[in-house]
Design a protein around this motif. Structure first.
Motif, PDB file in Angstrom:
ATOM      1  N   THR A 168     -30.093  39.605 -76.015  1.00 39.11           N
ATOM      2  CA  THR A 168     -30.076  41.343 -76.635  1.00 39.11           C
ATOM      3  C   THR A 168     -31.744  41.436 -76.616  1.00 39.11           C
ATOM      4  N   GLU A 169     -31.978  42.485 -77.328  1.00 42.04           N
ATOM      5  CA  GLU A 169     -33.557  42.790 -77.215  1.00 42.04           C
ATOM      6  C   GLU A 169     -34.232  42.196 -78.540  1.00 42.04           C
ATOM      7  N   ASN A 170     -33.283  41.388 -79.421  1.00 39.68           N
ATOM      8  CA  ASN A 170     -33.954  40.867 -80.508  1.00 39.68           C
ATOM      9  C   ASN A 170     -34.241  39.418 -80.261  1.00 39.68           C
ATOM     10  N   ILE A 171     -35.546  38.995 -80.737  1.00 42.44           N
ATOM     11  CA  ILE A 171     -35.928  37.499 -80.286  1.00 42.44           C
ATOM     12  C   ILE A 171     -35.375  36.571 -81.083  1.00 42.44           C
ATOM     13  N   ARG A 172     -34.943  36.847 -82.441  1.00 42.01           N
ATOM     14  CA  ARG A 172     -34.133  35.890 -83.166  1.00 42.01           C
ATOM     15  C   ARG A 172     -32.841  35.795 -82.766  1.00 42.01           C
ATOM     16  N   THR A 173     -32.076  36.927 -82.348  1.00 41.53           N
ATOM     17  CA  THR A 173     -30.862  36.761 -81.899  1.00 41.53           C
ATOM     18  C   THR A 173     -30.728  35.773 -80.599  1.00 41.53           C
ATOM     19  N   ASN A 174     -31.606  35.784 -79.790  1.00 41.68           N
ATOM     20  CA  ASN A 174     -31.747  35.171 -78.446  1.00 41.68           C
ATOM     21  C   ASN A 174     -31.897  33.859 -78.727  1.00 41.68           C
ATOM     22  N   THR A 175     -32.886  33.412 -79.600  1.00 43.35           N
ATOM     23  CA  THR A 175     -33.299  32.138 -80.015  1.00 43.35           C
ATOM     24  C   THR A 175     -31.985  31.353 -80.822  1.00 43.35           C
ATOM     25  N   SER A 176     -31.282  32.167 -81.474  1.00 45.33           N
ATOM     26  CA  SER A 176     -30.016  31.721 -82.072  1.00 45.33           C
ATOM     27  C   SER A 176     -28.770  31.438 -81.042  1.00 45.33           C
ATOM     28  N   LEU A 177     -28.825  32.288 -79.942  1.00 42.54           N
ATOM     29  CA  LEU A 177     -27.566  31.979 -78.982  1.00 42.54           C
ATOM     30  C   LEU A 177     -28.334  30.513 -78.321  1.00 42.54           C
ATOM     31  N   LEU A 178     -29.269  30.456 -78.039  1.00 39.32           N
ATOM     32  CA  LEU A 178     -29.810  29.099 -77.312  1.00 39.32           C
ATOM     33  C   LEU A 178     -29.523  27.919 -78.199  1.00 39.32           C
ATOM     34  N   ARG A 179     -29.808  28.091 -79.685  1.00 40.81           N
ATOM     35  CA  ARG A 179     -29.429  27.005 -80.559  1.00 40.81           C
ATOM     36  C   ARG A 179     -28.141  26.756 -80.720  1.00 40.81           C
ATOM     37  N   ARG A 180     -27.229  27.653 -80.501  1.00 44.55           N
ATOM     38  CA  ARG A 180     -25.798  27.450 -80.647  1.00 44.55           C
ATOM     39  C   ARG A 180     -25.281  26.683 -79.270  1.00 44.55           C
ATOM     40  N   ILE A 181     -25.968  26.700 -78.269  1.00 50.05           N
ATOM     41  CA  ILE A 181     -25.620  25.914 -77.163  1.00 50.05           C
ATOM     42  C   ILE A 181     -25.941  24.534 -77.366  1.00 50.05           C
ATOM     43  N   ILE A 182     -27.285  24.336 -77.423  1.00 48.39           N
ATOM     44  CA  ILE A 182     -28.204  23.024 -77.623  1.00 48.39           C
ATOM     45  C   ILE A 182     -28.377  22.925 -79.157  1.00 48.39           C
ATOM     46  N   LYS A 183     -27.479  21.985 -79.419  1.00 47.67           N
ATOM     47  CA  LYS A 183     -27.681  21.709 -80.925  1.00 47.67           C
ATOM     48  C   LYS A 183     -28.346  20.100 -81.075  1.00 47.67           C
ATOM     49  N   SER A 184     -29.657  20.369 -80.617  1.00 49.35           N
ATOM     50  CA  SER A 184     -30.403  19.164 -80.565  1.00 49.35           C
ATOM     51  C   SER A 184     -31.727  19.478 -81.559  1.00 49.35           C
ATOM     52  N   PRO A 185     -32.117  18.357 -82.371  1.00 44.44           N
ATOM     53  CA  PRO A 185     -33.513  18.573 -83.110  1.00 44.44           C
ATOM     54  C   PRO A 185     -34.598  18.449 -82.185  1.00 44.44           C
ATOM     55  N   SER A 186     -34.431  18.201 -80.950  1.00 43.82           N
ATOM     56  CA  SER A 186     -35.450  18.240 -80.088  1.00 43.82           C
ATOM     57  C   SER A 186     -35.956  19.626 -79.733  1.00 43.82           C
ATOM     58  N   LEU A 187     -35.147  20.415 -79.641  1.00 43.79           N
ATOM     59  CA  LEU A 187     -35.285  21.701 -79.104  1.00 43.79           C
ATOM     60  C   LEU A 187     -36.522  22.592 -79.949  1.00 43.79           C
ATOM     61  N   ARG A 188     -37.646  22.764 -79.090  1.00 49.05           N
ATOM     62  CA  ARG A 188     -38.667  23.410 -79.698  1.00 49.05           C
ATOM     63  C   ARG A 188     -38.882  25.032 -79.432  1.00 49.05           C
ATOM     64  N   VAL A 189     -39.118  25.741 -80.648  1.00 52.69           N
ATOM     65  CA  VAL A 189     -39.244  27.284 -80.579  1.00 52.69           C
ATOM     66  C   VAL A 189     -40.777  27.684 -81.183  1.00 52.69           C
ATOM     67  N   GLN A 190     -41.547  27.847 -80.339  1.00 54.85           N
ATOM     68  CA  GLN A 190     -42.917  28.136 -80.664  1.00 54.85           C
ATOM     69  C   GLN A 190     -43.327  29.622 -80.411  1.00 54.85           C
ATOM     70  N   THR A 191     -43.713  30.400 -81.471  1.00 51.31           N
ATOM     71  CA  THR A 191     -43.704  31.916 -81.400  1.00 51.31           C
ATOM     72  C   THR A 191     -45.108  31.960 -81.565  1.00 51.31           C
ATOM     73  N   GLN A 192     -45.660  33.386 -81.013  1.00 47.52           N
ATOM     74  CA  GLN A 192     -46.914  33.649 -81.060  1.00 47.52           C
ATOM     75  C   GLN A 192     -46.910  35.410 -80.764  1.00 47.52           C
ATOM     76  N   LYS A 193     -47.869  35.946 -81.099  1.00 45.21           N
ATOM     77  CA  LYS A 193     -47.951  37.361 -80.957  1.00 45.21           C
ATOM     78  C   LYS A 193     -48.842  37.587 -79.868  1.00 45.21           C
ATOM     79  N   ILE A 194     -48.531  38.575 -78.796  1.00 44.77           N
ATOM     80  CA  ILE A 194     -49.123  38.936 -77.824  1.00 44.77           C
ATOM     81  C   ILE A 194     -49.355  40.546 -77.760  1.00 44.77           C
ATOM     82  N   GLY A 195     -50.417  41.062 -77.554  1.00 42.83           N
ATOM     83  CA  GLY A 195     -50.596  42.441 -77.392  1.00 42.83           C
ATOM     84  C   GLY A 195     -51.478  43.106 -78.700  1.00 42.83           C
ATOM     85  N   ALA A 196     -52.461  43.647 -78.646  1.00 43.13           N
ATOM     86  CA  ALA A 196     -53.277  44.014 -79.733  1.00 43.13           C
ATOM     87  C   ALA A 196     -52.592  45.064 -80.415  1.00 43.13           C
TER      88      ALA A 196
END
Length: 538
Positions: free
Chosen positions: A178-206
């Protein structure tokens, strides 16, 4: 001196970008004042006194009637969460003895004992408050304190998880990003249930302050690739990031090439499979299309459905995709070259038939093919841009009517209509739309070479393309890997797909951890009558 001059100009341009605008204090953090009314007025003024900026001042007797300010942006928050927080935390009067009137005591009591909402963050500047409000949080200000709270109440109207519209499969998961970044990361975490999955967020665009997440599997992804992606993202200096295509153009390896060096997908299972292969996924807030890097040329011909069906059927379909890619590039140019320069290659009966069809056509083969190709491209673009209800009907009817009318009018031959139509159908077989567009662009170049030099021109163009592709890189990974350089063990999932139990290793140049599964995965022969299954298993 020229190199130093370029560095000085680059630094000057970067400083001018960071300090652009009329505000002489741009880039500085403004602290929160102890006066609640002043803070609320500053926030409302900075946000243009917009009607969707909701502010409210509340008083609780337990806190010695010290006023608190609540501010949020209507439409970005979940109103039920705000009402529950105010009812259960800020306006609740039951409890023990009143809290001390000192602002510091009230601040700590709110932070440690009162606020019952899940995520609470401390803010110490007005700029941090603005950023928190735009993310859908609710900011709580306390009179007499030079800090504020940010409570996670993000919500509002957003599209739910639906089936992808651009990458459909017959067998496989039906969920799409979807257009929501948290929904998208949760969809990946539901598939890959590993503590090694890393999600690093930053802001781009002034101006847009778009959240961009880099997702990878630590220990599997190549550390050099991850660091290179972060380095390229950190170098982006722009006002807006509205879609992942913006990020793709900023970080891609080669600009002047028809071949894409990053892959995009709308399917969480495809993104999860890429992460498990050692690739890195880049998620941009506001778009359902995520980027995957690094990629090779052969990745664009793989579909998620290849791994949900038997290996023999998947291999057959993949070979059809490669053949369709070649046909979509070469078929019109081969027709032009053979009918113009190499008529001796055709059987006599076919040659006579083609000559009879072209007898009344006033244009040469190149102009005839260009006319039909451009007409079909216009029809295809019109079908995409027109309203969804009438778009397919208009494009299909337009192609049939125009093709038949052109043949009857003697502008083009019937054989040319067949060639262009089959070329367009073959182009739709390619799973990745950006690779299909690359084939469409290359097709016109090969048509010009075929009309000039015949088959020699086509072969020269193909050799130039291969040399160009051999020099491409995707974040340091050769674009034609594992064919060039040749890696035999990685050929199990290129042109054909071997059974799952035979794909023991990941691609070595992409992943640091090449072991994917155990060695004893091959199915055992059936158990014979009278044989003990325990003995068979041992």
């Amino acid at each position: 001196m020229g190199i130093f001059g370029k560095d000085i100009r680059r630094n000057q341009n970067r400083a001018a970008y960071n300090n652009r605008g009329n505000d002489s204090t741009a880039g500085q953090d403004h602290p929160i004042t102890p006066q609640l009314d002043t803070n609320l007025e500053l926030i409302r003024s900075a946000l243009g006194n917009s009607p969707d900026i909701v502010t409210r001042t509340v008083v609780n007797k337990r806190f010695s009637e010290r006023p608190m300010g609540i501010i949020y942006i209507d439409g970005l928050v979940d109103m039920e969460s705000i009402q529950w927080m105010m009812r259960e935390s800020l306006l609740k009067t039951q409890g023990d003895t009143p809290v001390s009137a000192h602002p510091g005591d009230v601040y700590r009591f709110l932070l440690e004992e009162t606020l019952a909402i899940g995520s609470v963050t401390e803010l110490h500047s007005l700029e941090a408050i603005y950023s928190s409000l735009f993310e859908g949080n609710t900011v709580i200000l306390l009179d007499g304190c030079e800090a504020a709270f940010s409570a996670d109440t993000s919500g509002g109207s957003m599209r739910s998880v639906e089936e992808p519209s651009t990458q459909t499969v017959i067998r496989g998961p039906k969920e799409g990003f979807t257009e929501n970044i948290r929904t998208n990361t949760s969809l990946l975490r539901r598939i890959i249930k590993s503590p090694s999955l890393r999600v690093q967020t930053q802001k781009i665009g002034a101006q847009t302050q778009t959240n961009v997440a880099v997702v990878y599997l630590e220990g599997v992804a190549n550390d050099k690739v991850v660091n290179e992606i972060h380095r390229r993202l950190d170098r982006i200096e722009t006002d807006s990031i509205l879609e992942s295509g913006y990020i793709e153009e900023f970080i891609q390896d080669a600009t002047f090439t028809p071949f894409p060096t990053l892959m995009n997908t709308e399917r969480p299972d495809s993104a999860a499979a890429a992460i498990l292969e050692g690739q890195v996924v880049i998620i941009v807030d506001g778009t359902p299309f995520v980027l995957m890097a690094p990629v090779t040329f052969f990745k664009f011909f793989q579909s998620s459905e290849d791994y949900y069906q038997r290996y023999d059927l998947s291999s057959f379909l993949r070979l059809i995709r490669f053949a369709s890619f070649l046909l979509s590039m070469l078929l019109p140019s081969l027709y032009i070259a053979i009918t113009t320069f190499h008529q001796e290659m055709l059987p006599t009966t076919l040659l006579i038939s083609l000559a009879a069809q072209r007898e009344g056509v006033p244009f040469p083969a190149l102009l005839e093919a260009m006319l039909m190709e451009i007409t079909f491209e216009v029809l295809r673009e019109a079908g995409v841009r027109m309203p969804r209800v009438i778009g397919p009907a208009i494009s299909i009817v337009g192609a049939l009517v125009l093709g038949q009318a052109a043949v009857q009018a003697g502008l083009v031959s019937a054989a040319m209509v067949i060639v262009v139509s089959f070329t367009a159908i073959a182009n739709f077989v390619i799973p990745a739309i950006n690779m299909a567009i690359a084939a469409r662009l290359i097709r016109f170049m090969l048509m010009l070479l075929a009309a000039t030099l015949g088959l020699f021109g086509i072969m020269s163009g193909l050799m130039i393309l291969l040399i160009h592709m051999a020099g491409l890189r995707s974040f340091g990974i050769p674009y034609l890997m594992p064919v060039a350089p040749l890696v035999y063990r990685n050929l199990k999932d290129v042109f054909i797909r071997v059974p799952m139990w035979a794909m023991r290793r990941r691609p070595g140049l992409i992943s640091d951890n090449t072991i994917r599964q155990g060695t004893h995965q091959r199915p055992s022969p059936p158990i014979k009558d009278g044989e003990d299954p325990k003995d068979k298993g041992s």
